[in-house]
Write a protein that holds these residues in place. Structure first.
Motif, mmCIF file in Angstrom:
data_model
loop_
_atom_site.group_PDB
_atom_site.id
_atom_site.type_symbol
_atom_site.label_atom_id
_atom_site.label_comp_id
_atom_site.label_asym_id
_atom_site.label_seq_id
_atom_site.Cartn_x
_atom_site.Cartn_y
_atom_site.Cartn_z
ATOM 1 N N SER A 1 -6.189 -6.687 -4.274
ATOM 2 C CA SER A 1 -5.139 -5.947 -3.673
ATOM 3 C C SER A 1 -5.634 -4.794 -3.121
ATOM 4 O O SER A 1 -5.022 -3.863 -2.639
ATOM 5 C CB SER A 1 -4.214 -5.299 -4.781
ATOM 6 O OG SER A 1 -4.641 -4.382 -5.723
ATOM 7 N N PRO B 1 -7.053 -1.598 -4.227
ATOM 8 C CA PRO B 1 -6.571 -0.397 -4.651
ATOM 9 C C PRO B 1 -7.159 0.695 -4.284
ATOM 10 O O PRO B 1 -8.460 0.761 -3.746
ATOM 11 C CB PRO B 1 -6.633 -0.525 -6.058
ATOM 12 C CG PRO B 1 -7.840 -1.325 -6.448
ATOM 13 C CD PRO B 1 -7.856 -2.368 -5.236
ATOM 14 N N TRP C 1 0.353 4.765 -9.496
ATOM 15 C CA TRP C 1 0.403 3.941 -8.205
ATOM 16 C C TRP C 1 0.976 2.604 -8.385
ATOM 17 O O TRP C 1 0.690 1.777 -9.600
ATOM 18 C CB TRP C 1 -1.031 3.756 -7.784
ATOM 19 C CG TRP C 1 -1.719 4.892 -7.283
ATOM 20 C CD1 TRP C 1 -2.468 5.704 -8.067
ATOM 21 C CD2 TRP C 1 -2.074 5.401 -6.094
ATOM 22 N NE1 TRP C 1 -2.939 6.710 -7.700
ATOM 23 C CE2 TRP C 1 -2.883 6.483 -6.244
ATOM 24 C CE3 TRP C 1 -1.821 4.960 -4.739
ATOM 25 C CZ2 TRP C 1 -3.160 7.118 -4.826
ATOM 26 C CZ3 TRP C 1 -2.221 5.611 -3.521
ATOM 27 C CH2 TRP C 1 -2.882 6.836 -3.820
ATOM 28 N N ASP C 2 1.896 2.300 -7.626
ATOM 29 C CA ASP C 2 2.668 0.990 -7.548
ATOM 30 C C ASP C 2 2.447 0.250 -6.295
ATOM 31 O O ASP C 2 2.360 0.554 -5.196
ATOM 32 C CB ASP C 2 4.161 1.171 -7.767
ATOM 33 C CG ASP C 2 4.941 -0.083 -8.126
ATOM 34 O OD1 ASP C 2 4.361 -0.924 -8.896
ATOM 35 O OD2 ASP C 2 6.086 -0.382 -7.213
ATOM 36 N N TYR C 3 2.295 -1.090 -6.552
ATOM 37 C CA TYR C 3 1.793 -2.072 -5.197
ATOM 38 C C TYR C 3 3.166 -2.682 -4.661
ATOM 39 O O TYR C 3 3.821 -3.274 -5.254
ATOM 40 C CB TYR C 3 0.956 -3.026 -5.783
ATOM 41 C CG TYR C 3 0.238 -4.112 -4.697
ATOM 42 C CD1 TYR C 3 -0.451 -3.377 -3.783
ATOM 43 C CD2 TYR C 3 0.649 -5.416 -4.512
ATOM 44 C CE1 TYR C 3 -0.995 -4.179 -2.663
ATOM 45 C CE2 TYR C 3 0.047 -6.063 -3.458
ATOM 46 C CZ TYR C 3 -0.906 -5.501 -2.551
ATOM 47 O OH TYR C 3 -1.346 -6.119 -1.392
ATOM 48 N N TRP D 1 -0.362 0.084 -1.624
ATOM 49 C CA TRP D 1 -0.252 0.767 -2.876
ATOM 50 C C TRP D 1 0.453 2.189 -2.448
ATOM 51 O O TRP D 1 0.008 2.803 -1.549
ATOM 52 C CB TRP D 1 -1.871 1.184 -3.424
ATOM 53 C CG TRP D 1 -2.388 -0.137 -4.344
ATOM 54 C CD1 TRP D 1 -3.322 -1.145 -3.715
ATOM 55 C CD2 TRP D 1 -1.993 -0.471 -5.505
ATOM 56 N NE1 TRP D 1 -3.657 -1.861 -4.560
ATOM 57 C CE2 TRP D 1 -2.879 -1.625 -5.713
ATOM 58 C CE3 TRP D 1 -1.402 -0.056 -6.311
ATOM 59 C CZ2 TRP D 1 -2.935 -2.460 -7.036
ATOM 60 C CZ3 TRP D 1 -1.184 -0.616 -7.876
ATOM 61 C CH2 TRP D 1 -2.059 -1.905 -7.958
ATOM 62 N N PHE E 1 -2.165 2.105 -12.521
ATOM 63 C CA PHE E 1 -1.722 1.010 -11.506
ATOM 64 C C PHE E 1 -0.881 0.025 -12.000
ATOM 65 O O PHE E 1 -0.931 -0.617 -12.933
ATOM 66 C CB PHE E 1 -2.978 0.263 -10.953
ATOM 67 C CG PHE E 1 -4.040 1.405 -10.235
ATOM 68 C CD1 PHE E 1 -3.901 1.780 -8.971
ATOM 69 C CD2 PHE E 1 -5.098 1.784 -10.783
ATOM 70 C CE1 PHE E 1 -4.557 2.477 -8.190
ATOM 71 C CE2 PHE E 1 -6.075 2.598 -10.179
ATOM 72 C CZ PHE E 1 -5.851 2.856 -8.937
ATOM 73 N N TRP F 1 1.502 -3.313 -10.770
ATOM 74 C CA TRP F 1 1.765 -4.398 -9.860
ATOM 75 C C TRP F 1 2.274 -5.782 -10.694
ATOM 76 O O TRP F 1 2.196 -5.756 -11.652
ATOM 77 C CB TRP F 1 0.489 -4.747 -8.946
ATOM 78 C CG TRP F 1 -0.544 -5.648 -9.753
ATOM 79 C CD1 TRP F 1 -0.618 -6.966 -9.588
ATOM 80 C CD2 TRP F 1 -1.454 -4.965 -10.792
ATOM 81 N NE1 TRP F 1 -1.818 -7.226 -10.225
ATOM 82 C CE2 TRP F 1 -2.330 -6.251 -11.190
ATOM 83 C CE3 TRP F 1 -1.662 -3.909 -11.351
ATOM 84 C CZ2 TRP F 1 -3.301 -6.057 -12.024
ATOM 85 C CZ3 TRP F 1 -2.616 -3.970 -12.325
ATOM 86 C CH2 TRP F 1 -3.341 -5.008 -12.617
#
Length: 331
Positions: free
Chosen positions: A61, A63, A97-99, A104, A118, A120
């Motif tokens: 992803s 990050p 942090w959110d995906y 992000w 993080f 997700w």
């Protein structure tokens, strides 16, 4: 970095040998051969656990932050620590942090404080979605500031509310620019633990480059791996000496021991270098086999390696496929 390739080699070997079955009876050629044959399956089953797959999805992803996309790699123990130094400052990542929508988003800049969370959605191989979280916490820094080098980092992995793995890593620095040791421990809860430490064999201040930057690492890489179900343990070390020779030592809790010496360069051909290999395998303290031969570096197909195993019954076998294990000393 050459010594990081060594780390990858020993991790694969260590995880593999967790599954190796060794007999308590008198050691035969078949016993020793089975021990050797297993070495060719380096990395098989090594990263097939659920937690490793979750880490892989996190890495893919991309990050935010330099080096964090390699969180599942052993290089995080040295190279990624260096990436978090000033002027970047890991403190700029603190919070949650959110995906979302393939990117992000920094959704909370204050919670958690002095840590990074993080979140997700992880989709498993069956296509089922899970809530995944990776927490980076317990951050400690050289000289006590967030804009210098971190000496300690703890990473926790959670899936659907359950803790499934943790990673602890750090380094010891002799200056703001130089480290003389680093370590990483990766625990998959109720499954296995694998750890690696790296240390120089001399005063880093006496050389031009640090452990982190050095392309020609001189010192010792140590690995341990523990199967939590069976309490089977393996300890493995690779030492590279100042004269560019090396030694590999492998010991496990079932009384297998392998010691292999790799010589200095004995022949060169158009940039390729040949080194001699010599060693012994013992089981329960008794001689099981001798190892002899040579390896070429780089492994570019221009020359062939040759590793011969001479068993205790004086029969011989060609086990060239294990040469990659010894080449780990050279790369």
């Amino acid at each position: 970095m050459r010594f990081l390739k060594v780390c990858s080699t020993v991790v694969g070997l260590g995880l593999l040998l967790i599954l190796t079955s060794c007999s308590e009876k008198e050691t035969t050629r078949v016993d020793t051969e089975n021990f050797l044959v297993d070495l060719q399956s380096v990395f098989s089953n090594a990263y097939m656990s659920e937690s490793s797959q979750v880490l892989e999805s996190f890495s893919e992803s991309e990050p935010p932050g330099p080096g964090l996309s390699s969180a599942s790699s052993l290089e995080v123990s040295t190279q990624n620590l260096r990436a978090l130094r000033a002027p970047f400052g890991i403190d700029t990542l603190y919070g949650t942090w959110d995906y979302r929508n393939f990117d992000w988003e920094h959704v909370d800049l204050t919670n958690p404080a002095n840590a990074i969370l993080f979140t997700w959605v992880y989709t498993d191989t069956a296509g089922v979605d899970h809530d995944a979280e990776l927490l980076i916490d317990s951050l400690e820094f050289y000289e006590g500031t967030a804009d210098t080098l971190p000496t300690n980092i703890w990473i926790g992995l959670n899936l659907d509310g359950d803790d499934i793995a943790w990673i602890k890593l750090g380094a010891h620095y002799i200056s703001a620019d130089e480290a003389d040791s680093a370590y990483l421990i990766y625990e998959i809860i109720d499954y296995y633990q694998i750890g690696v430490s790296v240390a120089t064999a001399f005063d880093v201040a006496d050389i031009d480059s640090s452990l982190i930057d050095s392309a020609d690492f001189i010192g010792t890489v140590r690995l341990w791996a523990i199967n939590r179900d069976t309490d089977y343990r393996i300890d493995y070390s690779i030492t590279r000496y100042v004269d560019d020779s090396g030694r590999l030592v492998l010991e496990d809790s079932r009384d297998w021991r392998m010691v292999v010496d790799v010589s200095v360069v004995v022949e060169e051909d158009e940039g390729d270098q040949r080194r001699d290999v010599e060693g012994e395998i013992t089981h329960n303290g008794e001689h099981a086999a001798y190892i002899e031969g040579y390896v070429w570096e780089p492994d570019d197909g221009n020359h062939g390696d040759m590793i011969t195993i001479i068993f205790s019954d004086d029969t011989e076998g060609d086990y060239t496929y294990v040469s990659g294990l010894f080449e780990g000393l050279l790369e």
